[in-house]
Write a protein that holds these residues in place. Structure first.
Motif, short mmCIF file in Angstrom:
data_model
loop_
_atom_site.label_atom_id
_atom_site.label_comp_id
_atom_site.label_asym_id
_atom_site.label_seq_id
_atom_site.Cartn_x
_atom_site.Cartn_y
_atom_site.Cartn_z
N ALA A 113 -10.62 68.21 29.11
CA ALA A 113 -12.15 68.17 29.33
C ALA A 113 -12.23 68.90 30.53
CB ALA A 113 -12.74 66.84 29.10
N VAL A 114 -13.66 69.52 30.69
CA VAL A 114 -14.04 69.89 32.00
C VAL A 114 -15.22 69.01 32.56
CG1 VAL A 114 -15.09 71.65 33.52
CG2 VAL A 114 -13.13 72.21 32.02
N ALA A 115 -15.05 68.47 33.74
CA ALA A 115 -16.49 67.64 34.12
C ALA A 115 -16.81 68.35 35.43
CB ALA A 115 -15.80 66.29 34.62
N SER A 116 -17.89 68.85 35.30
CA SER A 116 -18.68 69.89 36.41
C SER A 116 -20.11 69.63 36.88
CB SER A 116 -18.67 71.09 35.94
OG SER A 116 -19.06 72.10 37.00
N ASN A 117 -20.15 69.57 38.12
CA ASN A 117 -21.61 69.66 38.89
C ASN A 117 -22.26 70.89 38.34
OD1 ASN A 117 -22.04 66.87 39.71
ND2 ASN A 117 -21.79 67.46 41.72
N GLU A 151 -21.53 60.28 41.25
CA GLU A 151 -21.82 59.21 40.41
C GLU A 151 -20.72 59.73 39.25
OE1 GLU A 151 -23.93 56.82 40.66
OE2 GLU A 151 -24.83 57.53 42.19
N PRO A 152 -20.03 58.41 38.54
CA PRO A 152 -19.28 58.53 37.52
C PRO A 152 -19.44 59.24 36.19
CG PRO A 152 -19.80 56.18 37.74
CD PRO A 152 -20.74 57.14 38.69
N ASP A 153 -20.76 59.49 36.01
CA ASP A 153 -21.16 59.93 34.68
C ASP A 153 -20.35 60.97 34.11
OD1 ASP A 153 -22.91 58.17 35.84
OD2 ASP A 153 -24.57 58.96 34.59
N VAL A 154 -20.06 62.15 34.51
CA VAL A 154 -19.44 63.32 34.17
C VAL A 154 -18.03 62.91 33.57
CG1 VAL A 154 -20.95 64.99 35.09
CG2 VAL A 154 -18.95 64.15 36.47
N TYR A 155 -17.15 62.18 34.57
CA TYR A 155 -15.91 61.77 33.80
C TYR A 155 -16.05 60.62 32.84
CZ TYR A 155 -13.49 64.84 37.39
OH TYR A 155 -12.96 65.68 38.14
N SER A 156 -16.86 59.81 32.98
CA SER A 156 -17.19 58.50 32.09
C SER A 156 -17.24 59.37 30.66
CB SER A 156 -18.31 57.65 32.49
OG SER A 156 -17.84 56.87 33.47
#
Length: 226
Positions: A113-117, A151-156
């Motif tokens: 997965a990708v987790a990005s701002n 904040e941890p949201d994108v990774y969670s």
């Protein structure tokens, strides 16, 4: 978590940051920030690039406005920043050293997965033009219900979509902001770049200069698969 631990461990999923980790876009963000300051006749404060690295573009616009004493310009600065950055990336999408090879190897064996701002359109366009988008099961970006890093949201969200517990997943990040996000979500972390001095070094379990690092490549082949 120590270097020994992470090199002796096999993840069940890997979540990558995009800017500066998969794609060589931090230079584009820096150019876009400088151009945005110029558009509004403002001077970049000393050290601003370091403080802005990994920060969501709306928060970066607010930071630009705050540090230049122009609070009313926050929204306009953020909008100009994003437009300028998107144009620069469209002209010159380049992957980071070792990124494509690691993604393609890992993608044959693990959910990625990708987790990005960054906005989804920007992330997916960059990855698509680099030929990497199809390797990822999920792309998670900050938005209305998903708070941006740190904040941890994108990774969670990313590990939940991958169907694995956070403690069994690996994050790959180049910014301290992103590393904090991943660690708060419970992932183990590879930090990309020079190991910083002091307590900030503890944000990552392992630091590598690039994703082409021979020890990292050997680990991926032995612990993920050929």
């Amino acid at each position: 978590m120590t270097v020994r631990n992470i090199l002796a461990w096999s993840p069940s999923a890997i979540v990558f940051d995009c800017d500066g980790t998969l794609m060589d876009t931090e230079r584009h963000w820096q150019e876009a920030r400088n151009a945005t300051f110029r558009v509004f006749g403002l001077k970049p404060p000393a050290g601003f690039a370091d403080r802005a690295k990994g920060v969501h573009y709306t928060e970066c616009g607010a930071l630009m406005a705050e540090e230049t004493g122009k609070p009313d310009l926050a929204d306009d600065l953020a909008a100009t920043l994003l437009t300028t950055f998107t144009a620069l990336v469209d002209e010159d999408p380049v992957t980071m050293p070792g990124a494509a090879a690691l993604v393609r190897l890992a993608g044959r064996h693990l959910p990625l997965a990708v987790a990005s701002n960054c906005p989804r359109e920007t992330v997916e366009s960059c990855l698509d033009r680099a030929g990497l988008l199809g390797s990822f099961s999920h792309v998670v970006v900050a938005g209305e219900d998903v708070r941006p890093k740190p904040e941890p949201d994108v990774y969670s969200v990313a590990v939940r979509l991958c169907g694995v517990p956070a403690e069994n997943a690996l994050a790959v990040e180049d910014s301290l902001t992103g590393m904090e996000s991943a660690r708060r979500a419970g992932l183990r972390v590879i930090g990309l770049g020079a190991r910083p001095p002091g307590p900030e070094a503890e944000q990552a379990d392992l630091w590598v200069d690039s994703l082409a690092d021979p020890e990292l490549v050997d680990w991926a082949r032995s612990r993920i698969g050929e």
